[in-house]
Every structure is written in structure tokens, then in C-alpha cells.
Scaffold this active site. Structure first.
Site, short mmCIF file in Angstrom:
data_model
loop_
_atom_site.label_atom_id
_atom_site.label_comp_id
_atom_site.label_asym_id
_atom_site.label_seq_id
_atom_site.Cartn_x
_atom_site.Cartn_y
_atom_site.Cartn_z
N HIS A 187 44.24 -30.31 72.56
CA HIS A 187 42.99 -30.08 71.99
C HIS A 187 42.51 -28.91 72.35
O HIS A 187 42.32 -27.94 71.60
CB HIS A 187 41.96 -30.82 72.70
N LYS A 199 37.41 -32.64 63.87
CA LYS A 199 36.15 -32.13 64.21
C LYS A 199 35.48 -31.26 63.34
O LYS A 199 36.14 -30.24 63.10
CB LYS A 199 35.98 -31.83 65.74
#
Ligand code: BG6
Length: 509
Positions: free
Chosen positions: A261, A203
């Protein structure tokens, strides 16, 4: 003028980042990931002229999808965004998408796969380089890796430059299983051939944490225990478990989202500046952060499970009512932790992290909450100054990616009234919308052999070392209050109580 303006135009894409010709072989290609993320990402790379034309894709799975696979992938690419149906590069790309039906534990399947790959090399000039992508359930990792080794597919052959493997999460179930898996993988592949993927690192906004910290000089000075009061990391999802009952029953939220994450995001926020942006240097700093996290007390690990509710007028099932979930399930769909990083920079600064399914909204963000100024000069009419909010920097990872800096400003008028105001940077305003899904960068890096944005053996074991005692403790102390938050809310009250015990509140998001 838009609120966010790009002052220096971005440089053109660097052409030297083109990988060697290769075949991307996706095990578990019948799953959702291939169609929704991997093929669209590969095609976005084609569109960006970042791949050589000698790239082929082979989907591998048990179901016979020989006839439907390529057209189905074409649909996936179009649905993935940024692609017109009549895009002239699409048909030639889809022509190089093939399918191979096999059981992952069938040695003959690997023989025929090897033959297929050799024929693709001949036809499309892919030069023997291989990127094996393991998008399968974790119980198949060992079989596939073992067979690739036995069939001589794990090392470059006949003039090929490289063979690499990308392994999807979850990488292990706890510390012992992660170690065992690392041992098995390392028997077949050298560490520099292994790319343990965490799509959060793909990301832009997660990568931007490093840019924000280390490409600017004004923030780093305040990025420490002298100025920071505490840090919050929230990874909230509005969706439930999306039909993945059996997986979730085994995994739970801590394993599914926090061990990987959230811990990756935390390491970027907390790490020291690496000596370079080389994989080894970055990974070394990340591991130091994880190793400095002190054992988490049971009262600093809150778990939750969503119950039935009504969201926007629609009835929503509770976790225990979801398909293939036990009606007495003890699995957590929410977790909140308080972490302490015992090092020079962060000693005494709590990191509060929370993540959950079926929360009030989808939002992943990090808040760096600063201390109050040493002396509060400005009092309100009652002579108090506790109405003045502390400064914070909020980094929104998704959606509505951006960064906000909050500070106090004088309200116009005859008195010294202060209001909180925000300075806002929005990715979309500055750089326009993007259809990238995060896998583009990671696939490209793996093809280039750059492991900076991938997890390393030491890192995976370090994060499991933090999480395993919590999981063990939870396993031996069943909860009696599940479900303890209604779907569509911000989680159980115990999580607010954990903050309250420290005289703090979760930031309202
Ligand atoms: C996956 C988890 O790794 O990440 C899912 O298995 C979760 O449960 C997903 O929904 C979240 O990813 P993103 O990119 O939507 O935040």
C-alpha cells in the site's frame, strides 16, 4: 458557500465502460473480504448500471455454506452502504450468487466447479468469461492456479473471450518467494490475464494523486528537489490486528502495509508523468521510481510493537497478549523508514514513511513539505524568523479525504506578524458522501481488462527488492525493547529520533 465548491460539474458515467458478461468466482469466499467488500462493491456497480445483467458470482471455499451463502451476501451488500433493503435490483442480483464447496487441493472439486460454471453460462448467459478472484491465504495460491491450469480453466474455451485472475496480497513473503510465485502464475496465466490487486489503488484519493499532479499545471513545477524539502507518508491505523494473530506473526507491518500500500502511494507521488494512462506506461514509470530507491541503512528502518494501554477508558491488549501471538513475539506492528530516490527529480529529498497498528488515530496522508523561502524578510519582535512555518500540501487519503495547502498570511494589525493558514478541499463537501469501498473500480477494471491500477510482475519484485534486506537484517538482529510504544500513541521514540537526526519532526497529525 461551502469551503469546497465544484466549479465544473462531473461528466455523466461513461456508458461504454461496460464489461462482457462473466462469472466472478471467488476462492476463499467464506472470508471476511467477500461479504464486507467484494459483494457490496459488485452491487454498487450494478446500482451504477456499470455491469451487464449477465453477471453471476460463485463463492468457493472448504466450509459447506451452500444454504447460507447467498442470504449472508445479501446482508453484506446491505451493510456495505447505499442500499435499501427493498432495492428492486437486489433480489435478481442475489439470485445469481451461488456457492461451491471444495478443498482447494482436491482435483475433483475443480471438475465439479467447471461443470457448475458451464451450467451457469447456460442459465444466465455469462458466455464462458471467467474472473477468478483468489481471496485465499497465500499458501493456496499455487494449488489453485496449478489446478485451474490442469483442468483447462485458465484459458477461454468454447467461444469465451477471456479468463482472468485477481490475486490478493500478500504476493510473496520476500523477493525470492515473490519471484517463485510469479514464475508459477506465469506458467498458467499470461501476464495480461493476471491482476495483482492492491486495494489502495482503488481508493479515489490515491487515484486523485495522479489527477492532482498531471491534470493541473500549477503544482508540477514545484514538485521536485528545487522546492520540496522532504515528503512524509503516514498510514496510521487505530485498530490492532483484529484476531489475525497467526497471519500477523508471519507477516508483520512492513510486509502487510508498507511493501504494497505505502509503496504504491509513494510511486504515485514520485513518478514522472507517463506518456499515457495506459497500463504499460503507468507501470513503467512506477517501476522506475522503486528501482531508483537506494538501499536503506539499518538506522533508517525503525520497527515498533504496541504494548498494552488504556484508550478512552478501555483497557487495550498489547500485541504480545493478542490471541495466537507469541508472548515473546519479535513481530513489528509499526515501521518507519527513510528512503532516498536517486533520480533527477528527487535526489537529496528524503521520503519519510511510517505505518502502524494501534496508533493514535486512523489516518493515511501524504505531506509534501516545501523549503523555506530563500530570504526570510519578516521577523518577529525578537528579530527572528524561524517561527514561520514552511508551506506544505497535505493529501488526506482517509478518512476525511481531501487536500490542504498551508501558507503564511499576514495577521491583521500594525505589525508584519504572520500566521499559518489553510486552504482546504474536501471530497465530501465537493462531491457528496460515497459508499464505494475502493473495490468497485478495481473489479470493474479487471472485468474490462484494464490493468493500469494493478501491480505488475516487475513492480512487485522491485518493491520486494527494497524491503527484503530490511527484513533479513531485522530477522538476524532481535529487538530487546519490544513492546516499545503503548497502544494508542504515535509509535516508538526511535522513530522521532530518526527525524530529529535530520533536524526534522513528523508533522503533527
Ligand atoms: C490490508 C492489511 O491490506 O489493509 C490490513 O492486511 C490493514 O492489516 C488494511 O488493516 C488497511 O486498509 P484500509 O483500506 O483500511 O486502510
Amino acid at each position: 458557500m461551502s469551503p469546497t465548491e465544484v466549479v465544473t460539474p462531473p461528466p455523466p458515467a461513461a456508458p461504454e465502460r461496460k464489461p462482457d458478461p462473466c462469472i466472478v468466482i471467488i476462492f476463499g469466499a467464506s472470508g471476511d473480504l467477500t461479504k464486507r467488500k467484494l459483494l457490496p462493491a459488485l452491487y454498487h456497480l450494478v446500482q451504477g448500471n456499470l455491469l451487464p445483467s449477465e453477471i453471476a458470482v460463485v463463492g468457493v471455499a472448504r466450509r459447506d455454506l451452500t444454504k447460507t451463502f447467498a442470504p449472508d451476501m445479501q446482508d453484506g451488500v446491505i451493510a456495505g452502504g447505499g442500499v435499501e433493503k427493498d432495492d428492486p435490483r437486489l433480489a435478481p442480483f442475489i439470485e445469481k450468487v451461488q456457492y461451491h464447496t471444495m478443498n482447494f487441493d482436491d482435483p475433483n472439486g475443480y471438475d465439479s466447479l467447471k461443470t457448475l460454471l458451464a451450467s451457469i453460462d447456460e442459465k444466465f448467459g455469462t458466455k464462458g468469461n471467467r474472473l477468478f478472484y483468489l481471496a485465499v491465504a497465500p499458501e493456496y495460491f499455487s494449488d489453485i492456479i496449478g489446478f485451474l491450469g490442469k483442468h483447462g480453466m485458465a484459458k477461454p474455451e468454447g467461444g469465451a473471450k477471456w479468463v482472468r485472475t485477481i490475486i490478493e496480497k500478500p504476493f510473496g513473503h520476500d523477493l525470492l518467494s515473490a519471484r517463485a510465485l510469479n514464475d508459477e502464475v506465469n506458467k498458467v496465466f499470461d501476464e495480461d490475464q493476471i491482476f495483482r490487486i492492491d486495494h489502495y489503488l482503488g481508493k479515489e484519493t490515491v487515484q486523485n494523486i495522479l489527477v492532482f499532479r498531471f491534470a493541473n499545471s500549477i503544482f508540477e513545477h514545484v514538485w521536485n528537489r528545487n522546492y520540496v524539502d522532504h515528503i512524509e507518508i503516514t498510514a496510521a491505523e487505530a485498530i490492532g490486528i483484529e484476531g489475525r494473530g497467526p497471519f500477523y506473526e508471519q507477516a508483520g507491518l512492513l510486509r502487510d502495509v508498507i511493501q504494497n500500500h505505502v509503496m504504491e502511494v509513494l510511486s504515485f507521488i514520485a513518478m514522472e508523468p507517463p506518456v499515457s494512462f495506459e497500463a504499460a506506461a503507468v507501470r513503467a514509470e512506477k517501476v522506475k521510481v522503486w528501482r531508483a530507491i537506494t538501499p536503506i541503512a539499518p538506522e533508517h528502518a525503525v520497527r515498533g510493537q504496541y504494548g498494552p494501554s488504556t484508550i478512552d477508558g478501555k483497557a487495550v491488549l498489547g500485541y504480545r497478549q493478542e490471541e495466537r501471538v507469541s508472548p515473546t513475539s519479535q513481530t513489528e506492528t509499526y515501521a518507519a523508514l527513510k528512503l532516498e530516490i536517486e533520480n533527477w527529480r528527487w535526489a537529496g529529498v528524503p521520503f519519510y514513511i511510517r505505518a502502524g497498528k494501534r496508533m493514535a488515530k486512523r489516518l493515511t496522508e501524504v505531506t509534501i513539505m516545501f523549503k523555506q523561502p530563500p530570504l526570510r524578510l519578516f521577523k518577529n519582535k525578537e528579530g527572528k524568523s524561524d517561527h514561520i512555518e514552511p508551506n506544505f500540501i497535505s493529501m488526506r487519503i482517509q478518512p476525511d479525504d481531501g487536500i490542504t495547502l498551508r501558507f503564511g498570511a499576514k495577521v491583521p494589525g500594525p505589525s508584519m506578524d504572520i500566521a499559518a493558514v489553510d486552504m482546504d478541499f474536501s471530497y465530501a463537501d465537493a462531491f457528496g458522501p460515497s459508499s464505494n469501498n475502493g473495490y468497485e473500480r478495481l473489479l470493474l477494471d479487471a472485468m474490462l481488462g484494464d490493468a493500469t491500477l494493478f501491480a505488475h510482475r516487475d513492480g512487485v519484485e522491485a518493491t520486494w527488492t527494497i524491503m527484503t534486506p530490511i527484513l533479513e537484517n531485522w530477522a538476524k538482529t532481535p529487538v530487546s525493547d519490544f513492546p516499545n510504544y503503548p497502544a494508542g500513541t504515535w509509535g516508538p521514540t526511535a522513530s522521532d529520533a530518526m527525524m530529529k537526526a535530520d533536524g526534522r519532526k513528523w508533522r503533527k497529525l
